[in-house]
Design a protein around this motif. Structure first.
Motif, mmCIF file in Angstrom:
data_model
loop_
_atom_site.group_PDB
_atom_site.id
_atom_site.type_symbol
_atom_site.label_atom_id
_atom_site.label_comp_id
_atom_site.label_asym_id
_atom_site.label_seq_id
_atom_site.Cartn_x
_atom_site.Cartn_y
_atom_site.Cartn_z
ATOM 1 N N ILE A 45 0.847 -1.203 0.000
ATOM 2 C CA ILE A 45 0.000 0.000 0.000
ATOM 3 C C ILE A 45 0.879 1.249 0.000
ATOM 4 C CG2 ILE A 45 -1.666 1.342 1.367
ATOM 5 C CD1 ILE A 45 -2.754 -1.440 2.350
ATOM 6 N N LEU A 46 1.937 1.229 0.811
ATOM 7 C CA LEU A 46 2.862 2.365 0.851
ATOM 8 C C LEU A 46 3.591 2.547 -0.475
ATOM 9 C CD1 LEU A 46 4.341 1.887 4.409
ATOM 10 C CD2 LEU A 46 2.718 3.617 3.671
ATOM 11 N N VAL A 47 3.967 1.448 -1.100
ATOM 12 C CA VAL A 47 4.619 1.529 -2.411
ATOM 13 C C VAL A 47 3.673 2.182 -3.413
ATOM 14 C CG1 VAL A 47 5.511 0.178 -4.355
ATOM 15 C CG2 VAL A 47 6.214 -0.384 -2.021
ATOM 16 N N THR A 48 2.406 1.783 -3.395
ATOM 17 C CA THR A 48 1.418 2.387 -4.300
ATOM 18 C C THR A 48 1.268 3.872 -4.016
ATOM 19 O OG1 THR A 48 0.235 0.287 -4.474
ATOM 20 C CG2 THR A 48 -0.992 2.280 -5.086
ATOM 21 N N PHE A 49 1.207 4.236 -2.729
ATOM 22 C CA PHE A 49 1.082 5.653 -2.361
ATOM 23 C C PHE A 49 2.260 6.468 -2.895
ATOM 24 C CE2 PHE A 49 2.303 9.125 0.437
ATOM 25 C CZ PHE A 49 1.176 9.923 0.346
ATOM 26 N N TRP A 50 3.477 6.030 -2.582
ATOM 27 C CA TRP A 50 4.654 6.796 -2.994
ATOM 28 C C TRP A 50 4.866 6.744 -4.499
ATOM 29 C CZ3 TRP A 50 6.148 10.430 -0.047
ATOM 30 C CH2 TRP A 50 6.081 10.313 1.336
ATOM 31 N N SER A 51 4.499 5.632 -5.111
ATOM 32 C CA SER A 51 4.637 5.507 -6.561
ATOM 33 C C SER A 51 3.732 6.509 -7.277
ATOM 34 C CB SER A 51 4.295 4.074 -6.991
ATOM 35 O OG SER A 51 4.450 3.927 -8.369
ATOM 36 N N GLN A 52 2.543 6.700 -6.731
ATOM 37 C CA GLN A 52 1.618 7.680 -7.317
ATOM 38 C C GLN A 52 2.236 9.073 -7.275
ATOM 39 O OE1 GLN A 52 -2.691 7.334 -6.763
ATOM 40 N NE2 GLN A 52 -2.570 9.239 -5.600
ATOM 41 N N GLY A 53 2.826 9.443 -6.151
ATOM 42 C CA GLY A 53 3.374 10.782 -5.991
ATOM 43 C C GLY A 53 4.707 10.997 -6.688
ATOM 44 N N ILE A 54 5.543 9.961 -6.746
ATOM 45 C CA ILE A 54 6.897 10.114 -7.267
ATOM 46 C C ILE A 54 7.023 9.634 -8.711
ATOM 47 C CG2 ILE A 54 9.320 9.384 -6.936
ATOM 48 C CD1 ILE A 54 8.207 11.428 -4.873
ATOM 49 N N LEU A 55 6.340 8.543 -9.048
ATOM 50 C CA LEU A 55 6.458 7.984 -10.394
ATOM 51 C C LEU A 55 5.228 8.259 -11.261
ATOM 52 C CD1 LEU A 55 7.986 4.504 -9.420
ATOM 53 C CD2 LEU A 55 9.211 6.611 -10.071
ATOM 54 N N GLY A 56 4.171 8.818 -10.634
ATOM 55 C CA GLY A 56 2.966 9.170 -11.389
ATOM 56 C C GLY A 56 2.133 7.981 -11.825
ATOM 57 N N THR A 57 2.207 6.878 -11.087
ATOM 58 C CA THR A 57 1.523 5.658 -11.499
ATOM 59 C C THR A 57 0.041 5.631 -11.143
ATOM 60 O OG1 THR A 57 2.219 4.621 -9.442
ATOM 61 C CG2 THR A 57 3.598 4.228 -11.379
ATOM 62 N N GLY A 58 -0.389 6.396 -10.154
ATOM 63 C CA GLY A 58 -1.784 6.335 -9.716
ATOM 64 C C GLY A 58 -2.039 5.081 -8.910
ATOM 65 N N GLY A 59 -3.301 4.862 -8.557
ATOM 66 C CA GLY A 59 -3.688 3.634 -7.888
ATOM 67 C C GLY A 59 -3.942 3.728 -6.397
ATOM 68 N N TYR A 60 -3.501 4.811 -5.747
ATOM 69 C CA TYR A 60 -3.738 4.943 -4.307
ATOM 70 C C TYR A 60 -5.108 5.582 -4.108
ATOM 71 C CZ TYR A 60 -3.175 5.895 0.632
ATOM 72 O OH TYR A 60 -3.356 5.919 1.999
ATOM 73 N N THR A 61 -5.985 4.902 -3.361
ATOM 74 C CA THR A 61 -7.362 5.381 -3.233
ATOM 75 C C THR A 61 -7.789 5.662 -1.793
ATOM 76 O OG1 THR A 61 -8.156 3.097 -3.170
ATOM 77 C CG2 THR A 61 -8.102 4.172 -5.328
ATOM 78 N N LYS A 62 -6.925 5.392 -0.837
ATOM 79 C CA LYS A 62 -7.295 5.590 0.563
ATOM 80 C C LYS A 62 -7.211 7.070 0.947
ATOM 81 C CE LYS A 62 -5.708 1.000 1.824
ATOM 82 N NZ LYS A 62 -6.974 0.370 2.064
ATOM 83 N N ASN A 63 -7.888 7.423 2.040
ATOM 84 C CA ASN A 63 -7.852 8.796 2.539
ATOM 85 C C ASN A 63 -6.770 8.890 3.617
ATOM 86 O OD1 ASN A 63 -8.298 11.171 4.067
ATOM 87 N ND2 ASN A 63 -10.444 11.225 3.419
ATOM 88 N N LEU A 64 -5.614 9.377 3.212
ATOM 89 C CA LEU A 64 -4.450 9.439 4.093
ATOM 90 C C LEU A 64 -4.726 10.247 5.360
ATOM 91 C CD1 LEU A 64 -1.430 8.591 4.150
ATOM 92 C CD2 LEU A 64 -0.917 10.840 3.207
ATOM 93 N N THR A 65 -5.399 11.374 5.210
ATOM 94 C CA THR A 65 -5.689 12.224 6.369
ATOM 95 C C THR A 65 -6.601 11.497 7.350
ATOM 96 O OG1 THR A 65 -5.451 14.200 5.017
ATOM 97 C CG2 THR A 65 -6.612 14.449 7.103
ATOM 98 N N ARG A 66 -7.671 10.922 6.855
ATOM 99 C CA ARG A 66 -8.616 10.223 7.736
ATOM 100 C C ARG A 66 -7.922 9.088 8.491
ATOM 101 N NH1 ARG A 66 -12.229 7.366 4.591
ATOM 102 N NH2 ARG A 66 -11.254 5.477 5.285
#
Length: 125
Positions: A45-66
């Protein structure tokens, strides 16, 4: 030393990062006692999160703040904990990577930690 380029690089980064977090008694209890994360489920899940922000892959759907506000309801996520978190994150990046994306991921981590602390402070008031 290479820059962050792939999801495998990000997996290495978050794996090293969590080794540091879990071996630090000042913060490890958040992950072992409060949240009780299952690392084999959490790391992808963390890889997906960071990949979205750094590599532009998308796929992270959770609400990080919540998610963090819910953890904070169980155990106060203090500025000191965020400082420890950031320190381990920066060290994990610097020990394994060098380059534009490595610098960008550290900046994003600082931004996330800052926003989370603001949201937590607003929730207290």
């Amino acid at each position: 030393m290479n820059d962050i380029q792939t999801q495998e690089d990000l997996f290495l980064l978050v794996d090293e990062f969590y080794k540091k977090l879990l071996s630090d008694d000042a913060i490890s209890y958040i992950f072992t006692d409060v949240v009780k994360i299952k690392l084999e489920e959490h790391l992808p899940i963390l890889v997906t999160f960071w990949s979205q922000g750094i590599l532009g892959t998308g796929g992270y759907t959770k609400n990080l703040t919540r998610i963090h506000l819910e953890v904070n309801e169980k155990e106060y996520l203090s500025p000191e904990l965020f400082s420890i978190w950031l320190n381990h994150f920066y060290n994990s990046v610097d020990e394994n990577f060098k380059g534009e994306k490595a610098e960008r991921i550290k900046t994003q981590a600082l931004s996330i930690a800052t926003v989370m602390q603001i949201k937590i402070a607003q929730k207290k008031n």
